[in-house]
Design a protein around this motif. Structure first.
Motif, PDB file in Angstrom:
ATOM      1  N   VAL A 134      -9.564   4.093 -19.263  1.00 11.22           N
ATOM      2  CA  VAL A 134      -9.661   3.055 -19.082  1.00 11.22           C
ATOM      3  C   VAL A 134     -11.132   1.933 -19.040  1.00 11.22           C
ATOM      4  O   VAL A 134     -11.697   2.516 -19.808  1.00 11.22           O
ATOM      5  CB  VAL A 134     -10.013   3.456 -17.208  1.00 11.22           C
ATOM      6  N   ASP A 135     -10.503   0.966 -18.435  1.00 12.43           N
ATOM      7  CA  ASP A 135     -11.738  -0.093 -18.915  1.00 12.43           C
ATOM      8  C   ASP A 135     -12.103  -0.316 -17.552  1.00 12.43           C
ATOM      9  O   ASP A 135     -11.553  -0.324 -16.110  1.00 12.43           O
ATOM     10  CB  ASP A 135     -11.704  -1.462 -19.474  1.00 12.43           C
ATOM     11  N   TYR A 136     -13.688  -0.929 -16.631  1.00 11.78           N
ATOM     12  CA  TYR A 136     -13.975  -1.849 -15.825  1.00 11.78           C
ATOM     13  C   TYR A 136     -13.881  -3.650 -16.084  1.00 11.78           C
ATOM     14  O   TYR A 136     -15.123  -3.276 -16.640  1.00 11.78           O
ATOM     15  CB  TYR A 136     -15.051  -0.936 -15.302  1.00 11.78           C
ATOM     16  N   VAL A 137     -13.506  -3.936 -15.291  1.00 16.03           N
ATOM     17  CA  VAL A 137     -13.557  -5.588 -15.655  1.00 16.03           C
ATOM     18  C   VAL A 137     -13.801  -5.808 -14.345  1.00 16.03           C
ATOM     19  O   VAL A 137     -13.638  -5.413 -12.873  1.00 16.03           O
ATOM     20  CB  VAL A 137     -12.169  -6.052 -15.759  1.00 16.03           C
ATOM     21  N   LYS A 138     -14.211  -7.247 -14.076  1.00 14.28           N
ATOM     22  CA  LYS A 138     -14.650  -7.910 -12.533  1.00 14.28           C
ATOM     23  C   LYS A 138     -13.220  -8.279 -11.271  1.00 14.28           C
ATOM     24  O   LYS A 138     -12.339  -7.842 -11.906  1.00 14.28           O
ATOM     25  CB  LYS A 138     -15.358  -9.154 -13.368  1.00 14.28           C
ATOM     26  N   ALA A 139     -14.060  -7.567 -10.368  1.00  7.58           N
ATOM     27  CA  ALA A 139     -12.750  -7.939  -9.808  1.00  7.58           C
ATOM     28  C   ALA A 139     -12.367  -9.397  -8.914  1.00  7.58           C
ATOM     29  O   ALA A 139     -13.770 -10.552  -9.319  1.00  7.58           O
ATOM     30  CB  ALA A 139     -12.997  -7.351  -7.412  1.00  7.58           C
ATOM     31  N   PRO A 140     -11.630  -9.532  -9.174  1.00  5.54           N
ATOM     32  CA  PRO A 140     -10.788 -10.943  -8.966  1.00  5.54           C
ATOM     33  C   PRO A 140     -11.769 -11.640  -8.330  1.00  5.54           C
ATOM     34  O   PRO A 140     -11.805 -11.708  -6.539  1.00  5.54           O
ATOM     35  CB  PRO A 140      -8.988 -10.620  -8.426  1.00  5.54           C
ATOM     36  N   LEU A 141     -12.089 -13.110  -8.875  1.00  2.00           N
ATOM     37  CA  LEU A 141     -12.476 -13.960  -7.866  1.00  2.00           C
ATOM     38  C   LEU A 141     -11.663 -14.171  -6.873  1.00  2.00           C
ATOM     39  O   LEU A 141     -10.854 -14.888  -6.997  1.00  2.00           O
ATOM     40  CB  LEU A 141     -12.602 -15.446  -9.310  1.00  2.00           C
ATOM     41  N   GLY A 142     -12.229 -14.484  -5.960  1.00  2.00           N
ATOM     42  CA  GLY A 142     -11.985 -14.940  -4.335  1.00  2.00           C
ATOM     43  C   GLY A 142     -10.872 -14.196  -3.742  1.00  2.00           C
ATOM     44  O   GLY A 142     -10.087 -14.507  -2.938  1.00  2.00           O
ATOM     45  N   SER A 143     -10.854 -12.473  -4.135  1.00  2.00           N
ATOM     46  CA  SER A 143      -9.563 -11.515  -3.827  1.00  2.00           C
ATOM     47  C   SER A 143     -11.276 -10.742  -2.972  1.00  2.00           C
ATOM     48  O   SER A 143     -11.894 -10.651  -3.325  1.00  2.00           O
ATOM     49  CB  SER A 143      -9.170 -11.126  -4.403  1.00  2.00           C
ATOM     50  N   ASN A 144     -10.967 -10.768  -1.620  1.00  2.00           N
ATOM     51  CA  ASN A 144     -11.344  -9.567  -0.738  1.00  2.00           C
ATOM     52  C   ASN A 144     -10.728  -7.412  -0.297  1.00  2.00           C
ATOM     53  O   ASN A 144     -10.910  -8.162   0.650  1.00  2.00           O
ATOM     54  CB  ASN A 144     -12.065 -10.790   0.407  1.00  2.00           C
ATOM     55  N   LEU A 145     -11.187  -7.512  -1.664  1.00  6.81           N
ATOM     56  CA  LEU A 145     -10.220  -6.759  -1.839  1.00  6.81           C
ATOM     57  C   LEU A 145     -11.589  -5.272  -1.603  1.00  6.81           C
ATOM     58  O   LEU A 145     -12.760  -5.085  -1.636  1.00  6.81           O
ATOM     59  CB  LEU A 145      -9.464  -5.487  -3.017  1.00  6.81           C
ATOM     60  N   GLU A 146     -10.942  -4.109  -0.606  1.00  8.60           N
ATOM     61  CA  GLU A 146     -11.119  -3.103  -0.257  1.00  8.60           C
ATOM     62  C   GLU A 146     -11.167  -2.320  -0.875  1.00  8.60           C
ATOM     63  O   GLU A 146     -10.386  -2.183  -1.439  1.00  8.60           O
ATOM     64  CB  GLU A 146     -11.052  -2.313   1.128  1.00  8.60           C
ATOM     65  N   VAL A 147     -12.525  -1.425  -1.070  1.00 10.73           N
ATOM     66  CA  VAL A 147     -13.053  -0.305  -2.236  1.00 10.73           C
ATOM     67  C   VAL A 147     -11.702   0.686  -2.673  1.00 10.73           C
ATOM     68  O   VAL A 147     -11.073   0.654  -1.154  1.00 10.73           O
ATOM     69  CB  VAL A 147     -13.501   0.736  -2.197  1.00 10.73           C
ATOM     70  N   GLY A 148     -10.819   0.951  -3.633  1.00 11.76           N
ATOM     71  CA  GLY A 148      -9.667   1.697  -2.930  1.00 11.76           C
ATOM     72  C   GLY A 148      -8.406   1.192  -3.005  1.00 11.76           C
ATOM     73  O   GLY A 148      -7.309   2.134  -3.702  1.00 11.76           O
ATOM     74  N   ALA A 149      -8.389  -0.417  -2.260  1.00 18.70           N
ATOM     75  CA  ALA A 149      -7.483  -0.711  -2.906  1.00 18.70           C
ATOM     76  C   ALA A 149      -6.881  -1.043  -4.286  1.00 18.70           C
ATOM     77  O   ALA A 149      -7.406  -0.909  -5.290  1.00 18.70           O
ATOM     78  CB  ALA A 149      -7.613  -2.525  -2.146  1.00 18.70           C
ATOM     79  N   THR A 150      -5.461  -1.130  -4.302  1.00 14.38           N
ATOM     80  CA  THR A 150      -5.067  -2.366  -6.114  1.00 14.38           C
ATOM     81  C   THR A 150      -4.592  -3.069  -6.244  1.00 14.38           C
ATOM     82  O   THR A 150      -4.219  -3.704  -4.713  1.00 14.38           O
ATOM     83  CB  THR A 150      -3.442  -0.881  -6.369  1.00 14.38           C
ATOM     84  N   TYR A 151      -4.990  -3.856  -7.784  1.00 15.10           N
ATOM     85  CA  TYR A 151      -4.066  -5.280  -7.922  1.00 15.10           C
ATOM     86  C   TYR A 151      -4.030  -4.887  -9.452  1.00 15.10           C
ATOM     87  O   TYR A 151      -4.659  -4.596 -10.097  1.00 15.10           O
ATOM     88  CB  TYR A 151      -5.830  -6.066  -7.683  1.00 15.10           C
ATOM     89  N   GLY A 152      -3.004  -5.360  -9.614  1.00 17.19           N
ATOM     90  CA  GLY A 152      -2.276  -5.313 -10.322  1.00 17.19           C
ATOM     91  C   GLY A 152      -1.832  -4.008 -10.821  1.00 17.19           C
ATOM     92  O   GLY A 152      -1.157  -2.903 -10.469  1.00 17.19           O
ATOM     93  N   ALA A 153      -2.381  -3.699 -12.484  1.00 23.47           N
ATOM     94  CA  ALA A 153      -2.049  -2.125 -12.914  1.00 23.47           C
ATOM     95  C   ALA A 153      -3.808  -1.156 -12.494  1.00 23.47           C
ATOM     96  O   ALA A 153      -4.375  -0.490 -13.227  1.00 23.47           O
ATOM     97  CB  ALA A 153      -2.140  -2.360 -13.888  1.00 23.47           C
ATOM     98  N   LEU A 165     -13.035  -3.820 -11.112  1.00 20.47           N
ATOM     99  CA  LEU A 165     -11.875  -3.463 -11.329  1.00 20.47           C
ATOM    100  C   LEU A 165     -11.343  -2.349 -12.152  1.00 20.47           C
ATOM    101  O   LEU A 165     -11.902  -2.639 -13.274  1.00 20.47           O
ATOM    102  CB  LEU A 165     -10.201  -4.533 -11.218  1.00 20.47           C
ATOM    103  N   GLU A 166     -10.667  -1.356 -11.968  1.00 16.30           N
ATOM    104  CA  GLU A 166     -10.414   0.311 -13.450  1.00 16.30           C
ATOM    105  C   GLU A 166      -9.110   0.148 -13.159  1.00 16.30           C
ATOM    106  O   GLU A 166      -8.207   0.043 -12.351  1.00 16.30           O
ATOM    107  CB  GLU A 166     -10.886   1.301 -12.308  1.00 16.30           C
ATOM    108  N   VAL A 167      -8.381  -0.451 -14.844  1.00 15.35           N
ATOM    109  CA  VAL A 167      -7.696  -0.837 -15.140  1.00 15.35           C
ATOM    110  C   VAL A 167      -7.242   0.140 -16.645  1.00 15.35           C
ATOM    111  O   VAL A 167      -8.100   0.076 -17.108  1.00 15.35           O
ATOM    112  CB  VAL A 167      -7.305  -2.330 -15.257  1.00 15.35           C
TER     113      VAL A 167
END
Length: 415
Positions: A134-153, A165-167
């Motif tokens: 896995v890789d850890y990348v920046k959380a998407p700009l403009g999104s207000n996602l909670e920890v544990g939420a999924t975003y794409g993969a 974001l863990e991808v």
């Protein structure tokens, strides 16, 4: 037409042998930066991390690293200030080669890059990269996602108190390849076209048109293909990236070019100012790479073949696009002077923009950023090889004439 002696330094930022010292040994400098970055990460890991921490945050996520933004501006500005946008009006005289170049750059190249990179990284090499890596990348700009939420993969997690974001690692590499695939070259291609004795007028026109077209299509295609790759980014992130790393230096280059020529004259601008700027882009690029590899050094040391897994699809993509552009140019009856730059503009990448965007969207330590740097590593030797191939196959094409609908610059192609 402007005096060709005035244009020559602008279109060909090279030394007497045709390619500048920095450009000639770019692969060597990149290699040294890899070593320096790895050593920095091992000896003083806090330095690069502290610099990257100097960032503008949105919703607890680092959006723009200030030191990197400064480096990347100086990477882009010297390219943009060299562009004479008055040359764009000449594109009307070269409908066929300009049209083919745009078609390959924006309708074919992004999709072949996605297909080739997906196959190699997501299938053929997945076992080597690690299906569970896995890789850890920046959380998407403009999104207000909670920890544990999924975003794409990916899944939103906390890393040292920061939302990330863990991808899957291979998808992060894929994102970097996509960003390279949608960034047609607007800098080093001036060197490649000059060395191949191509039509510098056509190359100049395409540099200007690609710079303007990127303002629109880079975000559109980037958002679409990253979404298909299950590593989507919100539109505001791509728009901000384009604004900071393309529009801002483009505007600064245009305004300063006009002002300097008006106040100092064309001779001073071409012979003094541009000569001073020649090493700035490469120096800024290398400074960025040292920081990048200070983060990725551990990954590379643990798996030194990582660069190879990324380099193979990038190399194949370059050869496929070059062959396509060169072959179609021959089938359409282009002269060699138009065929060579048409093929090379599509084959080479604007790695400065790709690195900048990957760094902004995913972070300096992301696999996406690493993939864009591999693009730098293979660009120079690969393109120099294609230049030699072009020169050896020059007789495949008809002799240059003034009535074939191509842009003619006789005094610039007689080098």
């Amino acid at each position: 037409m402007k005096d060709t002696k005035m244009n020559q330094p602008d279109t060909c930022p090279t030394d007497e042998k045709g390619i500048g010292f920095f450009e000639r040994y770019l692969t060597v400098w990149v290699g040294l930066c890899i070593v320096a970055g790895i050593l920095l990460g091992k000896i003083a890991p806090g330095i690069a991390k502290s610099l990257d921490g100097m960032a503008i945050y949105v919703n607890d996520a680092p959006v723009i690293s200030i030191p990197i933004a400064i480096c990347l501006f100086f990477m882009m500005y010297p390219i943009m200030v060299k562009i004479d946008f008055g040359e764009v009006v000449k594109a009307g005289k070269a409908i066929r080669p300009v049209g083919l170049t745009l078609f390959i750059n924006w309708a074919i190249k992004p999709f072949t890059m996605y297909a080739i990179a997906s196959f190699f990284l997501g299938t053929l090499f997945l076992g080597f990269i690690g299906p569970d890596a896995v890789d850890y990348v920046k959380a998407p700009l403009g999104s207000n996602l909670e920890v544990g939420a999924t975003y794409g993969a990916g899944e939103v997690v906390l890393v040292e108190g920061v939302k990330m974001l863990e991808v899957p690692l291979w998808r992060s590499y894929l994102a970097g390849c996509i960003l390279l695939g949608i960034a047609p070259c607007t800098a080093m291609v001036l060197v490649w076209g000059f060395l191949a004795k191509g039509n510098d007028g056509h190359t100049l026109v395409m540099v200007a048109i690609n710079s303007l077209t990127m303002l629109v299509l880079y975000g559109v295609l980037g958002g679409f293909l990253l979404g298909v790759g299950q590593l989507p980014v919100p539109w505001q992130a791509l728009l901000l990236s384009i604004g900071v790393y393309v529009a801002l230096p483009l505007l600064a280059g245009y305004v300063s070019r006009k002002w300097l020529i008006a106040t100092k004259g064309e001779s001073w601008f071409h012979e003094k100012f541009l000569h001073f700027l020649t090493p700035v882009t490469i120096t800024a690029l290398l400074a960025t790479l040292v920081l990048l590899f200070s983060f990725k050094g551990e990954t590379i040391v643990e798996n030194p073949l990582t660069i190879l897994w990324i380099a193979i699809p990038l190399t194949i993509q370059t050869l496929v696009i070059f062959a396509l552009g060169y072959g179609i140019s021959k089938a359409m009856g282009f002269t060699y002077e138009s065929a060579a730059p048409t093929a090379m503009i599509g084959a080479s990448n604007h790695f400065e923009v790709a690195i900048a965007t990957a760094t902004m969207l995913y972070g300096l330590s992301s696999g996406a950023a690493l993939a864009t740097v591999v693009g730098v590593l293979i660009e120079v030797p690969l393109m120099l090889g294609l230049v030699k191939f072009c020169l050896k196959t020059k007789d495949w094409f008809p002799a240059e004439s003034s009535d074939n609908g191509e842009l003619q610059e006789p005094s610039l192609v007689s080098n």
